[in-house]
Scaffold this active site. Structure first.
Site, PDB file in Angstrom:
ATOM      1  CE  LYS A  45      -2.969   0.650   3.570  1.00  0.00           C
ATOM      2  NZ  LYS A  45      -3.085   1.952   4.251  1.00  0.00           N
ATOM      3  CB  SER A  46       3.775   2.306   2.053  1.00  0.00           C
ATOM      4  OG  SER A  46       3.166   2.224   3.313  1.00  0.00           O
TER       5      SER A  46
ATOM      6  NE  ARG B 161       6.238   6.506   0.974  1.00  0.00           N
ATOM      7  CZ  ARG B 161       5.302   6.322   1.920  1.00  0.00           C
ATOM      8  NH1 ARG B 161       4.172   5.686   1.624  1.00  0.00           N
ATOM      9  NH2 ARG B 161       5.480   6.800   3.150  1.00  0.00           N
TER      10      ARG B 161
ATOM     11  NE  ARG C  25      -5.386   8.150  11.522  1.00  0.00           N
ATOM     12  CZ  ARG C  25      -4.699   7.342  10.720  1.00  0.00           C
ATOM     13  NH1 ARG C  25      -5.255   6.850   9.634  1.00  0.00           N
ATOM     14  NH2 ARG C  25      -3.449   7.033  11.010  1.00  0.00           N
TER      15      ARG C  25
ATOM     16  CB  SER D  93       5.317   9.510  11.783  1.00  0.00           C
ATOM     17  OG  SER D  93       4.443   9.766  10.700  1.00  0.00           O
TER      18      SER D  93
ATOM     19  CG  ASP E 159       0.585  -0.026   9.445  1.00  0.00           C
ATOM     20  OD1 ASP E 159       0.266   0.804  10.324  1.00  0.00           O
ATOM     21  OD2 ASP E 159       0.868   0.289   8.284  1.00  0.00           O
TER      22      ASP E 159
ATOM     23  CE  LYS F 285      -0.103   4.023  13.165  1.00  0.00           C
ATOM     24  NZ  LYS F 285       0.625   4.785  12.145  1.00  0.00           N
TER      25      LYS F 285
ATOM     26  NE  ARG G 266      -4.920  -0.123  13.361  1.00  0.00           N
ATOM     27  CZ  ARG G 266      -4.265   0.000  12.223  1.00  0.00           C
ATOM     28  NH1 ARG G 266      -2.941   0.011  12.214  1.00  0.00           N
ATOM     29  NH2 ARG G 266      -4.915   0.124  11.088  1.00  0.00           N
TER      30      ARG G 266
ATOM     31  NE  ARG H 133      -2.612  -1.844   8.590  1.00  0.00           N
ATOM     32  CZ  ARG H 133      -2.337  -2.158   7.323  1.00  0.00           C
ATOM     33  NH1 ARG H 133      -2.526  -3.386   6.879  1.00  0.00           N
ATOM     34  NH2 ARG H 133      -1.893  -1.230   6.492  1.00  0.00           N
TER      35      ARG H 133
HETATM   36  C1  S3P Z   1       2.430   4.792   6.301  1.00  0.00           C
HETATM   37  C2  S3P Z   1       3.003   5.126   7.489  1.00  0.00           C
HETATM   38  C3  S3P Z   1       2.519   4.650   8.800  1.00  0.00           C
HETATM   39  C4  S3P Z   1       1.542   3.508   8.665  1.00  0.00           C
HETATM   40  C5  S3P Z   1       0.556   3.712   7.568  1.00  0.00           C
HETATM   41  C6  S3P Z   1       1.267   3.897   6.233  1.00  0.00           C
HETATM   42  C7  S3P Z   1       3.015   5.317   5.048  1.00  0.00           C
HETATM   43  O1  S3P Z   1       1.880   5.716   9.470  1.00  0.00           O
HETATM   44  O2  S3P Z   1       0.869   3.285   9.884  1.00  0.00           O
HETATM   45  O3  S3P Z   1      -0.318   2.607   7.470  1.00  0.00           O
HETATM   46  O4  S3P Z   1       2.694   4.808   3.959  1.00  0.00           O
HETATM   47  O5  S3P Z   1       3.812   6.257   5.136  1.00  0.00           O
HETATM   48  P1  S3P Z   1       2.704   6.745  10.404  1.00  0.00           P
HETATM   49  O6  S3P Z   1       3.689   7.416   9.570  1.00  0.00           O
HETATM   50  O7  S3P Z   1       1.670   7.700  10.932  1.00  0.00           O
HETATM   51  O8  S3P Z   1       3.294   5.897  11.494  1.00  0.00           O
END
Ligand code: S3P
Length: 429
Positions: free
Chosen positions: A22-23, A27, A122, A167, A315, A342, A346, A388
């Site tokens: 996903k990340s 990007r 959030r 983060s 996560d 989150k 959680r 999740r």
């Molecule tokens: C992510 C960073 C994380 C993660 C999220 C995806 C990202 O969050 O929990 O699911 O893609 O950069 P944080 O940066 O707030 O920890």
């Protein structure tokens, strides 16, 4: 309300592939949109969160085609985005809203970003405050700490920012703003969070330097389109890794999973609990390490989890809690305050759900203590709207003494739309 009932399983067996990371998928769209040339992305995750990112860039004039296999993004260069005609809806996606706000801060137009009822709760101060120091003009609800956020694009200047939390969303938001800033933008964090942005910025030709827990980006450097292949998401694989570990008579091979060291905390923790997990055929694809993961059922022991491994597994804590519930002895989790902000809190959500299954859990401000048990009861648990939590409770059901009904499961589509068909394939009755 949408719900599903999952029966206990006799074993978890076979070979599988999980959808794209996903990340990295987020990007690839963002950098592809502001690069010069046509970027192609294979293995892109078509979850709701990533579709939110795709829609946002289409709304800014970026041509993005999906032929079902490959995504093609026609980049518009650093300064080629258009002012969106409407509010950009980021849905449930924290990554979309936080990263895009950084990128929008340096544009020459006005934009508004918002999201669903969960995203609008959030914390956004964590990005708004450092971005404002760079010169960003952002206003929003509750003193610009909650979405919707309105962004008046403005000239930015580089800063040196020491983030109080590890983060990747904060880091990446500032890195994207840094592409538009005058001079250099440096971000450091207490311990390294996922470094997909650093790797992909390099791939696209950004000017970037790294040190232990920090990164520096030079502004004004144009990016070049790339061919990106996205590996399977270790965060999705984690549900099946735990499933195979805790279900007797199991052996599961998960192929083509991203094993970037900034993401493999879950493997370190589960191996530390005694889990039989092997990484096979380690290779590199589009600047990211990839492997096949072989898992066999194991007797797990309780463990103490704290410090630098926490952001590397951030996560995966919901499903690590499920492993802890089946382990012998107590698992203590600390330094994990971030879990409270989150998609839901959680810590409270998992503590409540595990208690419903007969597990003893003590919450602390920054973690929890879970006393493992051989017996997990059946029952009804709720996801709190968090994908999740929903998937973790479905995994718990495989080893419960009776069926578990999980309510509010539509959220699973944000990150893993094919979760249940895959679970049905490998969880044998
Ligand atoms: C992510 C960073 C994380 C993660 C999220 C995806 C990202 O969050 O929990 O699911 O893609 O950069 P944080 O940066 O707030 O920890």
């Amino acid at each position: 309300m949408n719900s599903t009932t999952i029966q206990p399983a006799a074993s978890v067996k076979g070979e599988m592939v999980v959808p794209g990371d996903k990340s990295i998928s987020h990007r690839s769209i963002m950098l592809g949109a502001i690069a010069n040339g046509v970027t192609t992305v294979r293995g892109f995750l078509r979850g709701e969160d990533n579709l939110s990112t795709m829609h946002a860039f289409r709304a800014m004039g970026v041509e993005i085609n999906d032929d079902g296999e490959t995504i093609q993004i026609t980049g518009r260069g650093l300064h080629g985005l258009n002012e969106p005609g409407d509010v950009l809806d980021c849905g449930n996606s924290g990554t979309t809203i936080r990263l895009i706000t950084g990128l929008l801060s340096g544009q020459s137009f006005f934009s508004v970003v918002t999201g669903d009822q969960y995203l609008r709760k959030r914390p956004m101060k964590r990005i708004v405050e450092p971005l404002s120091r760079m010169g960003a003009q952002i206003s929003g609800r509750n003193g610009a700490t909650l979405a919707p956020l309105a962004i008046n694009g403005a000239p930015l200047k580089g800063i040196n920012y020491q983030s109080p939390v590890s983060s990747a969303q904060i880091k990446s938001s500032l890195m994207l703003a840094g592409l538009y800033a005058d001079g250099e933008t440096s971000v450091s964090e207490p311990s390294l969070s996922r470094d997909h942005s650093e790797r992909m910025f390099r791939l696209f030709g950004a000017s970037l330097a790294r040190n232990d827990n920090g990164v520096t980006v030079r502004g004004g450097v144009e990016l070049t389109a790339q061919e990106v292949t996205v590996p399977g998401d270790i965060s999705s694989a984690a549900f099946f890794i735990v499933a195979a570990l805790i279900t007797p008579h199991s052996e599961l091979l998960i192929k083509n999973v991203g094993v970037n060291p900034s993401r493999t905390g879950v493997i370190d923790i589960l191996q530390g609990m005694g889990g039989d997990i092997q990484l096979l055929d380690l290779r590199e694809v589009s600047g990211e390490p990839v492997a096949d993961i072989l898992v066999r059922s194991s007797r797990l022991n309780g463990i103490s989890v704290s410090g630098g491994v926490v952001p590397r597994a951030i996560d995966e804590f919901p499903v690590i809690c499920v492993a802890a519930a089946r382990a012998e002895g107590v698992t203590t989790i600390r330094d994990a305050r971030e879990l409270r902000v989150k998609e839901t809190d959680r810590i409270t959500a998992m503590a409540g759900n595990l208690r419903k299954l007969g597990i003893t859990v003590t919450e602390t401000e920054d973690g929890m203590d879970i006393t493992g048990s051989e017996q997990l009861l059946g029952g009804i648990v709720d996801s709190s709207g968090d994908h999740r939590i929903a998937m973790s409770m479905a995994i718990a059901a495989l080893v419960a003494s009776a069926a578990i009904t999980v309510t509010d499961i539509a959220c699973i589509a944000t990150s893993f739309p094919t979760f249940f068909p895959l679970l049905e394939k490998v969880a044998l009755k």
